[in-house]
Design a protein around this motif. Structure first.
Motif, mmCIF file in Angstrom:
data_model
loop_
_atom_site.group_PDB
_atom_site.id
_atom_site.type_symbol
_atom_site.label_atom_id
_atom_site.label_comp_id
_atom_site.label_asym_id
_atom_site.label_seq_id
_atom_site.Cartn_x
_atom_site.Cartn_y
_atom_site.Cartn_z
ATOM 1 N N ASN A 1 0.831 -1.196 0.000
ATOM 2 C CA ASN A 1 0.000 0.000 0.000
ATOM 3 C C ASN A 1 0.865 1.245 0.000
ATOM 4 O O ASN A 1 2.074 1.175 0.243
ATOM 5 C CB ASN A 1 -0.866 0.042 1.255
ATOM 6 C CG ASN A 1 -1.826 -1.117 1.303
ATOM 7 O OD1 ASN A 1 -2.358 -1.508 0.275
ATOM 8 N ND2 ASN A 1 -2.012 -1.667 2.490
ATOM 9 N N VAL A 2 0.233 2.374 -0.216
ATOM 10 C CA VAL A 2 0.953 3.643 -0.199
ATOM 11 C C VAL A 2 1.662 3.854 1.141
ATOM 12 O O VAL A 2 2.828 4.225 1.188
ATOM 13 C CB VAL A 2 -0.006 4.807 -0.497
ATOM 14 C CG1 VAL A 2 0.701 6.138 -0.320
ATOM 15 C CG2 VAL A 2 -0.566 4.686 -1.904
ATOM 16 N N SER A 3 0.951 3.573 2.221
ATOM 17 C CA SER A 3 1.563 3.847 3.524
ATOM 18 C C SER A 3 2.715 2.883 3.826
ATOM 19 O O SER A 3 3.684 3.267 4.482
ATOM 20 C CB SER A 3 0.520 3.800 4.635
ATOM 21 O OG SER A 3 -0.330 2.694 4.484
ATOM 22 N N ASP A 4 2.624 1.668 3.317
ATOM 23 C CA ASP A 4 3.758 0.739 3.446
ATOM 24 C C ASP A 4 4.972 1.318 2.727
ATOM 25 O O ASP A 4 6.087 1.352 3.252
ATOM 26 C CB ASP A 4 3.440 -0.610 2.805
ATOM 27 C CG ASP A 4 2.249 -1.299 3.463
ATOM 28 O OD1 ASP A 4 2.044 -1.071 4.668
ATOM 29 O OD2 ASP A 4 1.540 -2.041 2.756
ATOM 30 N N LEU A 5 4.720 1.771 1.513
ATOM 31 C CA LEU A 5 5.806 2.301 0.701
ATOM 32 C C LEU A 5 6.363 3.581 1.299
ATOM 33 O O LEU A 5 7.555 3.880 1.171
ATOM 34 C CB LEU A 5 5.305 2.578 -0.725
ATOM 35 C CG LEU A 5 4.983 1.327 -1.529
ATOM 36 C CD1 LEU A 5 4.187 1.674 -2.779
ATOM 37 C CD2 LEU A 5 6.268 0.595 -1.911
ATOM 38 N N ALA A 6 5.494 4.316 1.971
ATOM 39 C CA ALA A 6 5.908 5.599 2.538
ATOM 40 C C ALA A 6 6.776 5.434 3.778
ATOM 41 O O ALA A 6 7.702 6.232 4.006
ATOM 42 C CB ALA A 6 4.676 6.420 2.881
ATOM 43 N N SER B 1 -4.192 -0.132 -7.653
ATOM 44 C CA SER B 1 -5.604 -0.507 -7.661
ATOM 45 C C SER B 1 -6.257 -0.014 -6.373
ATOM 46 O O SER B 1 -5.632 0.705 -5.597
ATOM 47 C CB SER B 1 -5.733 -2.027 -7.802
ATOM 48 O OG SER B 1 -4.879 -2.687 -6.915
ATOM 49 N N ARG B 2 -7.500 -0.375 -6.160
ATOM 50 C CA ARG B 2 -8.203 0.107 -4.970
ATOM 51 C C ARG B 2 -8.727 -1.076 -4.170
ATOM 52 O O ARG B 2 -9.244 -2.041 -4.721
ATOM 53 C CB ARG B 2 -9.389 0.978 -5.359
ATOM 54 C CG ARG B 2 -9.061 2.005 -6.403
ATOM 55 C CD ARG B 2 -10.278 2.892 -6.650
ATOM 56 N NE ARG B 2 -10.759 3.461 -5.408
ATOM 57 C CZ ARG B 2 -11.156 4.731 -5.282
ATOM 58 N NH1 ARG B 2 -11.131 5.526 -6.326
ATOM 59 N NH2 ARG B 2 -11.605 5.177 -4.132
ATOM 60 N N GLU B 3 -8.629 -0.949 -2.878
ATOM 61 C CA GLU B 3 -9.181 -1.975 -2.001
ATOM 62 C C GLU B 3 -9.564 -1.250 -0.725
ATOM 63 O O GLU B 3 -8.685 -0.873 0.049
ATOM 64 C CB GLU B 3 -8.131 -3.048 -1.734
ATOM 65 C CG GLU B 3 -8.704 -4.335 -1.203
ATOM 66 C CD GLU B 3 -7.677 -5.474 -1.333
ATOM 67 O OE1 GLU B 3 -7.590 -6.278 -0.407
ATOM 68 O OE2 GLU B 3 -6.957 -5.524 -2.356
ATOM 69 N N ARG C 1 -4.572 1.572 -1.382
ATOM 70 C CA ARG C 1 -4.214 1.567 -2.806
ATOM 71 C C ARG C 1 -3.039 0.629 -3.036
ATOM 72 O O ARG C 1 -1.891 1.054 -3.044
ATOM 73 C CB ARG C 1 -3.801 2.973 -3.264
ATOM 74 C CG ARG C 1 -4.847 4.035 -3.109
ATOM 75 C CD ARG C 1 -5.949 3.891 -4.124
ATOM 76 N NE ARG C 1 -6.947 4.937 -3.970
ATOM 77 C CZ ARG C 1 -7.916 4.915 -3.066
ATOM 78 N NH1 ARG C 1 -8.021 3.904 -2.225
ATOM 79 N NH2 ARG C 1 -8.789 5.896 -3.009
ATOM 80 N N PRO C 2 -3.331 -0.671 -3.158
ATOM 81 C CA PRO C 2 -2.239 -1.627 -3.365
ATOM 82 C C PRO C 2 -1.511 -1.344 -4.681
ATOM 83 O O PRO C 2 -2.134 -1.161 -5.718
ATOM 84 C CB PRO C 2 -2.955 -2.977 -3.393
ATOM 85 C CG PRO C 2 -4.400 -2.685 -3.552
ATOM 86 C CD PRO C 2 -4.648 -1.297 -3.114
ATOM 87 N N CYS C 3 -0.186 -1.307 -4.611
ATOM 88 C CA CYS C 3 0.640 -1.026 -5.792
ATOM 89 C C CYS C 3 1.405 -2.279 -6.193
ATOM 90 O O CYS C 3 1.831 -3.068 -5.355
ATOM 91 C CB CYS C 3 1.656 0.076 -5.473
ATOM 92 S SG CYS C 3 0.900 1.601 -4.944
ATOM 93 N N LYS C 4 1.566 -2.429 -7.493
ATOM 94 C CA LYS C 4 2.288 -3.576 -8.050
ATOM 95 C C LYS C 4 3.332 -3.097 -9.040
ATOM 96 O O LYS C 4 3.089 -2.145 -9.780
ATOM 97 C CB LYS C 4 1.310 -4.482 -8.816
ATOM 98 C CG LYS C 4 0.889 -5.723 -8.094
ATOM 99 C CD LYS C 4 -0.208 -6.453 -8.844
ATOM 100 C CE LYS C 4 0.215 -7.040 -10.173
ATOM 101 N NZ LYS C 4 -0.898 -7.788 -10.830
ATOM 102 N N ILE C 5 4.458 -3.733 -9.067
ATOM 103 C CA ILE C 5 5.461 -3.420 -10.079
ATOM 104 C C ILE C 5 4.962 -3.935 -11.421
ATOM 105 O O ILE C 5 4.213 -4.913 -11.475
ATOM 106 C CB ILE C 5 6.819 -4.062 -9.698
ATOM 107 C CG1 ILE C 5 7.951 -3.446 -10.499
ATOM 108 C CG2 ILE C 5 6.780 -5.569 -9.861
ATOM 109 C CD1 ILE C 5 9.323 -3.826 -9.951
#
Lengths: 123, 123
Positions: free
Chosen positions: B30-35, B63-65, B69-73
């Motif tokens: 997610n965004v916050s994980d990445l942040a 995407s949205r959940e 906002r789960p992000c994928k490479i």
DNA sequence: CTGTTAATTAACCTACTAGTTAATTATAGG
DNA sequence: CCTATAATTAACTAGTAGGTTAATTAACAG
């Protein structure tokens, strides 16, 4: 620019500079040789600046010969980029549906028919 | 940003964004994980912007959940970069002192020590 | 309905990029 | 010495990149 790799990617993020590299991959060239394809789009000082960016990124080296400045492509910086790319290779090879072949080459190391081997010896 | 490849290189020309990619190469986040690793250096909106750059370059998909906002490479964009790199491979392979091996495989020639012909097999 | 968490948007600021024109440096050649 | 050629430097400008804080949207949990 912070780190070297950032400088290199940044230098590559411009089509004019990539075209210059492509030209240099065919052999040395002076500034005016490199400029020729672009002089209808931009001035010579702009070319000088692009070359400075490539030089600072370590992608080319420039020498002196009378009033000319022969430029050469430089392997080292490209190797760094390639090295960085290696860790992601699996992602695009996978998308070619050749993941298992790839895994064979890194684990058993035979049968390399494609560019896949590349990192069997990552520095 | 003009062309796609320029956008991709430009996106890679930042250590924060490369670190995000590295994280995503281990799996979705997610965004916050990445942040998290960067919140002492920059704010969350800055993170959002970095992710937008990666997304526009096609390096990730979001995407949205629920509120996440789960992000994928994304493999495709990396494949483009790898494809561009290919034409220069000879330059850094040479610097590994394997040029003559390379030349043998490409031309059947032996013992050329100089890089003069660089692009014998330009794609 | 209220409060909390996740993330984005808006508005703004500063610094850098990529270009310009004009001037300058350096070398070669007659 | 004079002039042409090769390339760089200087000074300036417009647009973009990367960051900020404050406000907003959206979803969930009680």
């Amino acid at each position: 620019m912070q780190d070297n790799l950032s400088a290199t990617f940044s230098a590559l993020a411009d089509p004019t500079r990539r075209a210059m590299l492509a030209r240099l991959s065919e052999g040395e060239a002076n500034v005016s040789d490199l400029a020729k394809p672009f002089l209808n789009e931009m001035s010579l000082p702009a070319i000088t600046k692009h070359l400075k960016v490539l030089e600072k990124a370590g992608l080319i080296t420039k020498s002196r010969e009378a009033q000319w400045r022969p430029c050469k492509i430089n392997a080292e910086a490209l190797k760094d980029v390639a090295g960085w790319m290696e860790q992601y290779r699996v992602f695009w090879e996978e998308s070619f549906d050749r993941l298992d072949e790839y895994l064979k080459t890194v684990t058993g190391n035979k049968n390399k028919k494609k560019k896949g081997k590349a990192n069997a010896r990552k520095k």
